[in-house]
Write an enzyme that holds these catalytic residues in place. Structure first.
Site, PDB file in Angstrom:
ATOM      1  N   HIS A   1     -13.792  56.618  19.539  1.00  0.00           N
ATOM      2  CA  HIS A   1     -14.403  56.165  20.498  1.00  0.00           C
ATOM      3  C   HIS A   1     -15.831  55.473  19.656  1.00  0.00           C
ATOM      4  O   HIS A   1     -16.067  54.414  20.315  1.00  0.00           O
ATOM      5  CB  HIS A   1     -15.121  57.245  20.941  1.00  0.00           C
ATOM      6  CG  HIS A   1     -15.951  56.786  22.731  1.00  0.00           C
ATOM      7  ND1 HIS A   1     -15.529  55.952  23.543  1.00  0.00           N
ATOM      8  CD2 HIS A   1     -17.338  56.966  22.852  1.00  0.00           C
ATOM      9  CE1 HIS A   1     -16.755  55.899  24.302  1.00  0.00           C
ATOM     10  NE2 HIS A   1     -17.510  56.698  24.052  1.00  0.00           N
TER      11      HIS A   1
ATOM     12  N   SER B   1     -19.290  52.022  25.488  1.00  0.00           N
ATOM     13  CA  SER B   1     -19.071  52.978  26.065  1.00  0.00           C
ATOM     14  C   SER B   1     -19.800  52.735  27.741  1.00  0.00           C
ATOM     15  O   SER B   1     -20.059  51.911  28.196  1.00  0.00           O
ATOM     16  CB  SER B   1     -19.545  54.116  25.803  1.00  0.00           C
ATOM     17  OG  SER B   1     -18.778  55.181  26.003  1.00  0.00           O
TER      18      SER B   1
END
Length: 251
Positions: free
Chosen positions: A226, A94
């Site tokens: 995610h 991320s």
């Protein structure tokens, strides 16, 4: 570089002084070095894992936060120079993927070329989205983290929220205000990993990483959101270690 600076920024959960390769791991927004403890434990003896510990969290909770990715990249680059006596491979998740990219750029400019960059759960630097979660309320910010799968809702009580919110908001500000500066990119291989249900990155945004290197590019899509890494740790460990060992054999 002093030992103090090294021990401040780098965590070696499983020191391997004779390992021929190093994997440098960059945490996500609000994350800490300990996120990569399981990855470190699972790596083969030939790979030593260095996990970056950002300021403002865990044992660095009193250190001033840094809300500018360029400033953070400058510092981490300097820290890693003393670790470049062995080949470095980067893994960033991320926000950590963007930071790893910026550190790799800086290192390549001075002749230190990483063996590869694994960009996980993050769109390419040129794929900008207007986001301002760092300006939202505490409740909205915490809800975002829970919905992404970063933590379990039952684990966030008032005390935990007070502990994690400053670093979390800081990191969101850093990554949401980041703007790619055109210039020299990478020559090392870039491997993008994403979850197929991740709202933070599409396959086309991940594919755009190919434009940031003159080296090889690969995209691998996993089932999941995610934080797809939780369900695919063994596959990810094998992919990273295979890449490192293959790169080492080619040197």
């Amino acid at each position: 570089m002093t030992n103090r600076e090294d021990s401040t920024w780098i965590r070696r959960f499983h020191p391997r002084p004779t390992a021929g390769n190093r994997l440098v791991c960059f945490p996500h927004a609000g994350g800490s070095a300990t996120y990569f403890y399981p990855l470190s434990a699972a790596m083969p003896p030939s790979v030593e894992v260095l996990a970056i510990q950002y300021p403002g969290r865990q044992d660095r909770h009193q250190d001033p936060l840094v809300d500018d990715l360029a400033v953070l990249a400058d510092t981490v680059t300097t820290v890693l120079l003393d670790c470049a006596d062995r080949p470095l491979t980067f893994f960033g998740h991320s926000m950590g993927a963007t930071l790893a990219f910026e550190v790799a750029r800086r290192l390549e400019r001075i002749g230190v070329v990483p063996a590869g960059l694994f960009a996980s759960g993050r769109r390419a630097p040129t794929c900008h989205r207007e986001e301002a979660m760092h300006r939202s309320s505490d409740q909205e910010l915490l809800r975002e983290v829970v919905e992404l799968g970063g933590t379990e809702p039952q684990l966030i009580d008032d005390e935990v929220a007070r502990m994690i919110l400053p670093a979390l908001r800081n990191d969101y500000r850093a990554v949401e205000t980041y703007r790619y500066e055109p210039g020299s990119d990478l020559t090392c291989p870039v491997i993008a990993f994403i979850g197929d249900a991740d709202p933070k990155v599409t396959s086309s945004e991940a594919q755009a990483w190919a434009g940031h290197t003159t080296g090889e590019f690969f995209l691998r899509i996993f089932p999941g959101g995610h934080f797809y890494l939780k369900e695919h740790k063994s596959v990810i460990v094998k992919a990273i270690s295979d890449h490192i060992l293959t790169a080492g054999a080619q040197r």
